[in-house]
Design a protein around this motif. Structure first.
Motif, PDB file in Angstrom:
ATOM      1  N   ALA A  34       0.858  -1.192   0.000  1.00  0.00           N
ATOM      2  CA  ALA A  34       0.000   0.000   0.000  1.00  0.00           C
ATOM      3  C   ALA A  34       0.885   1.231   0.000  1.00  0.00           C
ATOM      4  CB  ALA A  34      -0.903  -0.008   1.234  1.00  0.00           C
ATOM      5  N   GLY A  35       0.798   2.043  -1.055  1.00  0.00           N
ATOM      6  CA  GLY A  35       1.650   3.227  -1.196  1.00  0.00           C
ATOM      7  C   GLY A  35       2.890   2.891  -2.005  1.00  0.00           C
ATOM      8  N   CYS A  36       3.163   3.736  -2.988  1.00  0.00           N
ATOM      9  CA  CYS A  36       4.350   3.513  -3.821  1.00  0.00           C
ATOM     10  C   CYS A  36       5.019   4.868  -4.084  1.00  0.00           C
ATOM     11  CB  CYS A  36       3.949   2.817  -5.122  1.00  0.00           C
ATOM     12  SG  CYS A  36       5.362   2.172  -6.021  1.00  0.00           S
ATOM     13  N   GLY A  37       5.261   5.599  -2.982  1.00  0.00           N
ATOM     14  CA  GLY A  37       5.904   6.913  -3.076  1.00  0.00           C
ATOM     15  C   GLY A  37       7.382   6.793  -2.750  1.00  0.00           C
ATOM     16  N   THR A  38       7.887   7.705  -1.912  1.00  0.00           N
ATOM     17  CA  THR A  38       9.312   7.718  -1.576  1.00  0.00           C
ATOM     18  C   THR A  38       9.738   6.370  -0.979  1.00  0.00           C
ATOM     19  OG1 THR A  38       9.141  10.079  -1.131  1.00  0.00           O
ATOM     20  CG2 THR A  38      11.089   8.965  -0.278  1.00  0.00           C
ATOM     21  N   VAL A  39       9.022   5.914   0.037  1.00  0.00           N
ATOM     22  CA  VAL A  39       9.408   4.679   0.729  1.00  0.00           C
ATOM     23  C   VAL A  39       8.916   3.449  -0.037  1.00  0.00           C
ATOM     24  CG1 VAL A  39       9.132   3.351   2.863  1.00  0.00           C
ATOM     25  CG2 VAL A  39       9.455   5.827   2.978  1.00  0.00           C
ATOM     26  N   GLY A  40       7.614   3.444  -0.384  1.00  0.00           N
ATOM     27  CA  GLY A  40       7.051   2.283  -1.080  1.00  0.00           C
ATOM     28  C   GLY A  40       7.740   2.031  -2.411  1.00  0.00           C
ATOM     29  N   GLY A  41       8.059   3.107  -3.140  1.00  0.00           N
ATOM     30  CA  GLY A  41       8.741   2.948  -4.435  1.00  0.00           C
ATOM     31  C   GLY A  41      10.127   2.341  -4.261  1.00  0.00           C
ATOM     32  N   ALA A  42      10.861   2.835  -3.242  1.00  0.00           N
ATOM     33  CA  ALA A  42      12.206   2.288  -2.992  1.00  0.00           C
ATOM     34  C   ALA A  42      12.115   0.821  -2.590  1.00  0.00           C
ATOM     35  CB  ALA A  42      12.900   3.100  -1.891  1.00  0.00           C
ATOM     36  N   LEU A  43      11.080   0.486  -1.810  1.00  0.00           N
ATOM     37  CA  LEU A  43      10.928  -0.912  -1.391  1.00  0.00           C
ATOM     38  C   LEU A  43      10.562  -1.806  -2.579  1.00  0.00           C
ATOM     39  CD1 LEU A  43      10.865  -2.991   0.901  1.00  0.00           C
ATOM     40  CD2 LEU A  43       8.431  -2.483   1.162  1.00  0.00           C
ATOM     41  N   ALA A  44       9.640  -1.308  -3.418  1.00  0.00           N
ATOM     42  CA  ALA A  44       9.226  -2.103  -4.581  1.00  0.00           C
ATOM     43  C   ALA A  44      10.437  -2.416  -5.458  1.00  0.00           C
ATOM     44  CB  ALA A  44       8.163  -1.345  -5.375  1.00  0.00           C
ATOM     45  N   GLU A  45      11.273  -1.417  -5.647  1.00  0.00           N
ATOM     46  CA  GLU A  45      12.467  -1.613  -6.473  1.00  0.00           C
ATOM     47  C   GLU A  45      13.326  -2.737  -5.893  1.00  0.00           C
ATOM     48  OE1 GLU A  45      14.425   2.011  -8.732  1.00  0.00           O
ATOM     49  OE2 GLU A  45      15.093   1.895  -6.668  1.00  0.00           O
ATOM     50  N   ARG A  46      13.454  -2.705  -4.579  1.00  0.00           N
ATOM     51  CA  ARG A  46      14.288  -3.708  -3.909  1.00  0.00           C
ATOM     52  C   ARG A  46      13.645  -5.098  -3.981  1.00  0.00           C
ATOM     53  NH1 ARG A  46      17.535  -2.348   1.596  1.00  0.00           N
ATOM     54  NH2 ARG A  46      18.707  -4.275   1.589  1.00  0.00           N
ATOM     55  N   LEU A  47      12.323  -5.154  -3.810  1.00  0.00           N
ATOM     56  CA  LEU A  47      11.635  -6.450  -3.830  1.00  0.00           C
ATOM     57  C   LEU A  47      11.697  -7.085  -5.221  1.00  0.00           C
ATOM     58  CD1 LEU A  47       8.440  -5.694  -1.694  1.00  0.00           C
ATOM     59  CD2 LEU A  47      10.498  -6.963  -1.020  1.00  0.00           C
ATOM     60  N   LEU A  48      11.607  -6.237  -6.252  1.00  0.00           N
ATOM     61  CA  LEU A  48      11.612  -6.776  -7.611  1.00  0.00           C
ATOM     62  C   LEU A  48      13.026  -7.122  -8.079  1.00  0.00           C
ATOM     63  CD1 LEU A  48       8.918  -4.522  -9.360  1.00  0.00           C
ATOM     64  CD2 LEU A  48       8.633  -6.718  -8.228  1.00  0.00           C
ATOM     65  N   ALA A  49      14.032  -6.669  -7.304  1.00  0.00           N
ATOM     66  CA  ALA A  49      15.428  -6.893  -7.736  1.00  0.00           C
ATOM     67  C   ALA A  49      15.883  -8.329  -7.509  1.00  0.00           C
ATOM     68  CB  ALA A  49      16.349  -5.933  -7.010  1.00  0.00           C
ATOM     69  N   GLY A  50      15.260  -9.034  -6.554  1.00  0.00           N
ATOM     70  CA  GLY A  50      15.734 -10.402  -6.322  1.00  0.00           C
ATOM     71  C   GLY A  50      15.135 -10.992  -5.069  1.00  0.00           C
ATOM     72  N   PRO A  51      15.461 -12.243  -4.752  1.00  0.00           N
ATOM     73  CA  PRO A  51      14.858 -12.920  -3.604  1.00  0.00           C
ATOM     74  C   PRO A  51      15.337 -12.340  -2.284  1.00  0.00           C
ATOM     75  CG  PRO A  51      16.515 -14.313  -4.607  1.00  0.00           C
ATOM     76  CD  PRO A  51      16.407 -13.099  -5.464  1.00  0.00           C
ATOM     77  N   LEU A  52      14.564 -12.622  -1.229  1.00  0.00           N
ATOM     78  CA  LEU A  52      14.967 -12.251   0.123  1.00  0.00           C
ATOM     79  C   LEU A  52      16.157 -13.106   0.531  1.00  0.00           C
ATOM     80  CD1 LEU A  52      11.549 -12.222   2.020  1.00  0.00           C
ATOM     81  CD2 LEU A  52      13.020 -10.260   1.624  1.00  0.00           C
ATOM     82  N   PRO A  53      16.882 -12.700   1.583  1.00  0.00           N
ATOM     83  CA  PRO A  53      17.925 -13.597   2.094  1.00  0.00           C
ATOM     84  C   PRO A  53      17.293 -14.956   2.403  1.00  0.00           C
ATOM     85  CG  PRO A  53      18.001 -11.480   3.206  1.00  0.00           C
ATOM     86  CD  PRO A  53      16.800 -11.451   2.325  1.00  0.00           C
ATOM     87  N   GLU A  98       2.378  -1.446   4.477  1.00  0.00           N
ATOM     88  CA  GLU A  98       1.689  -0.146   4.390  1.00  0.00           C
ATOM     89  C   GLU A  98       2.708   0.987   4.373  1.00  0.00           C
ATOM     90  OE1 GLU A  98       0.482   3.506   5.391  1.00  0.00           O
ATOM     91  OE2 GLU A  98       1.092   2.395   7.192  1.00  0.00           O
ATOM     92  N   THR A  99       2.739   1.758   3.285  1.00  0.00           N
ATOM     93  CA  THR A  99       3.620   2.934   3.192  1.00  0.00           C
ATOM     94  C   THR A  99       2.833   4.145   2.681  1.00  0.00           C
ATOM     95  OG1 THR A  99       4.360   2.548   0.912  1.00  0.00           O
ATOM     96  CG2 THR A  99       5.606   1.441   2.641  1.00  0.00           C
ATOM     97  N   ILE A 100       1.566   4.234   3.073  1.00  0.00           N
ATOM     98  CA  ILE A 100       0.746   5.381   2.660  1.00  0.00           C
ATOM     99  C   ILE A 100       1.013   6.558   3.594  1.00  0.00           C
ATOM    100  CG2 ILE A 100      -1.621   6.254   2.571  1.00  0.00           C
ATOM    101  CD1 ILE A 100      -2.513   3.566   1.525  1.00  0.00           C
ATOM    102  N   GLY A 101       1.036   6.274   4.905  1.00  0.00           N
ATOM    103  CA  GLY A 101       1.241   7.325   5.904  1.00  0.00           C
ATOM    104  C   GLY A 101      -0.082   7.891   6.387  1.00  0.00           C
ATOM    105  N   GLY A 102      -0.038   8.634   7.509  1.00  0.00           N
ATOM    106  CA  GLY A 102      -1.243   9.242   8.075  1.00  0.00           C
ATOM    107  C   GLY A 102      -2.159   8.206   8.709  1.00  0.00           C
ATOM    108  N   ILE A 103      -3.318   8.658   9.173  1.00  0.00           N
ATOM    109  CA  ILE A 103      -4.219   7.740   9.904  1.00  0.00           C
ATOM    110  C   ILE A 103      -5.160   6.995   8.942  1.00  0.00           C
ATOM    111  CG2 ILE A 103      -5.958   7.550  11.720  1.00  0.00           C
ATOM    112  CD1 ILE A 103      -3.151   8.253  12.759  1.00  0.00           C
TER     113      ILE A 103
END
Ligand SMILES: NC(=O)c1ccc[n+]([C@@H]2O[C@H](COP(=O)([O-])OP(=O)(O)OC[C@H]3O[C@@H](n4cnc5c(N)ncnc54)[C@H](OP(=O)(O)O)[C@@H]3O)[C@@H](O)[C@H]2O)c1
Length: 420
Positions: A34-53, A98-103
């Motif tokens: 949820a959310g694909c801005g500053t934080v969510g976008g950076a996370l998505a990039e990392r998740l799509l880059a390869g498997p978890l440890p 969740e990376t939308i922010g706010g309540i």
């Protein structure tokens, strides 16, 4: 709040755990973001880059945003990005991030996922400070999990450390520089930038939001210290009043702290006193050799003082998409530990500690010495041509009254804690 949160979702029939049982067998972790801005976008990039440890592959199944037409830093498969909360919540996933922010709508979304027995990871300090205790109850009741390393301290793993290790070592005080935006602004102002330019630079770097008032007014740091106090002392975060002063006085000290042998910061602390637990966010001048002085620019730092383990220090990048995404990513790979059930903790009605303070006043030394009788035990020093600093000890209430008294004489004035 937890009862109403739970009953709301029961009433709506939101309960069947949609946990993707087959994915565990096939070793694919299905994630809804949820959310694909500053934080969510950076996370998505990392998740799509390869498997978890551990070679576990991650599949980003749904991404909830406000504007589905907006260009994203990563390309998702068709049908993944949605602006429909209902579509997002009905996706069969193992983890909701969740990376939308706010309540709202973050609260509704997180609560619904927990009621469905899912694992939820969030970077949302405003939500955890306001609703963390209620959400933890939902997680415990419906078999979900709640992790929020990214909500405090960016990439420094303080949430996990306090969540699993605080009880055993008798922590008495937590004290930190917890807002990367404010620290970045103070750092730049101390180097000669204007406040406006420093804020704009923080925004360009993704540390500050379009409206940075939550950072500069100390609200963000107050949320964070309340969350850390929950993990450390057991008090529900919404039950801890945090005394708070904004950044204005710290900005006044930013350019003169150097000659005083220190640096201006926005200090956040929570302390167990004989009268009960206290918490504060306020301007401070810290000595250059102080543990918290490691936090320059957007960095954060936290000291955890305990009877048996001495003082522990955490420091690291406290703001920005990549460090925060790193904390969320770390939660995804880590095992979740239960959150402390909030307990009845005595909270002090007033902070009666006698503390060290600095009062900056735009007056010459003679006039500053004339102020000394008003400021008990004060030592006055000239800091530049037309301003002086008075060092003194007082309770927070007395110090604030002294500041108001000097200001009432028409003198430009600023007050900061003295941690040199
Ligand atoms: N930025 C940091 O340095 C930092 C550090 C630590 C923690 N955090 C926390 O991380 C969270 C996210 O911060 P951020 O800086 O990444 O925020 P952001 O850049 O503003 O991104 C917010 C995202 O949420 C989406 N969104 C907003 N309202 C929505 C709604 N009503 N329904 C669906 N989607 C909605 C936006 O969609 P659109 O893209 O379509 O507008 C955007 O993708 C916050 O809780 C913040 O406190 C941020």
């Amino acid at each position: 709040m937890s009862a109403s949160l739970a009953s709301t979702f029961h009433a709506q029939g939101v309960r069947a755990p949609h946990v993707a049982s087959t994915s565990a067998r096939t070793h694919v972790l299905r994630v809804a973001l949820a959310g694909c801005g500053t934080v969510g976008g950076a996370l998505a990039e990392r998740l799509l880059a390869g498997p978890l440890p551990g070679e576990r592959r991650v599949e980003v199944v749904k991404v909830l945003v406000r504007d589905i037409e907006k260009a994203r830093r990563v390309a998702f498969r068709p049908g993944v990005v949605t602006d429909s909360l209902a579509a997002f919540l009905s996706a069969h996933v193992d983890v909701v991030i969740e990376t939308i922010g706010g309540i709202e709508p973050a609260r509704t979304l997180v609560a619904a996922a927990l009621v469905q027995g899912r694992r939820v990871i969030t970077a949302n300090k405003a939500l955890i400070a306001a609703e963390g205790a209620a959400l933890a109850q939902l997680a415990a009741r419906f078999g979900g999990q709640l992790d929020f390393e990214g909500a405090v301290g960016g990439c420094m793993p303080v949430v996990r450390a306090l969540r699993s290790g605080a009880a055993g070592v008798g922590v008495t005080t937590i004290r930190g520089v917890l807002n990367g935006t404010s620290n970045f602004v103070l750092d730049r102002v101390s180097s000669g930038a204007t406040t406006g330019d420093a804020i704009r630079e923080a925004q360009v770097n993704g540390f500050a939001e379009a409206d940075p008032s939550r950072d500069l007014d100390g609200i963000d740091a107050a949320d964070k210290i309340a969350i850390l106090a929950w993990l450390t002392f057991g008090v529900a975060p919404h039950m801890l009043p945090v005394a708070r002063r904004g950044l204005a006085d710290a900005l006044a000290f930013a350019t003169i702290a150097g000659p005083l042998g220190g640096r201006a910061v926005q200090l956040a602390e929570s302390d167990e006193t004989p009268h009960g637990l206290v918490a504060r966010v306020e301007p401070a001048v810290i000595g250059l050799g102080h543990d918290l002085a490691r936090a320059t620019a957007e960095w954060n730092a936290l000291t955890v003082e305990s009877g048996s383990a001495g003082t522990m220090l955490f420091a690291g990048r406290g703001a920005g998409g990549d460090p925060t995404a790193g904390a969320l990513y770390g939660d995804l790979g880590a095992t979740s530990t239960p959150l402390p059930a909030p307990r009845a903790v005595q909270v002090a009605s007033r902070d009666e500690r006698v503390l060290h303070w600095l009062l900056w006043a735009r007056v010459d030394l003679a006039a500053a010495r004339a102020l000394v009788p008003t400021v008990p035990n004060a030592v006055a020093t000239a800091v530049d041509g037309d301003a002086c600093v008075l060092a003194f000890t007082a309770t927070p209430e007395q110090a604030t009254a002294i500041r108001a008294d000097v200001a009432a004489r028409g003198v430009e004035v600023a007050l900061a804690r003295d941690l040199r």
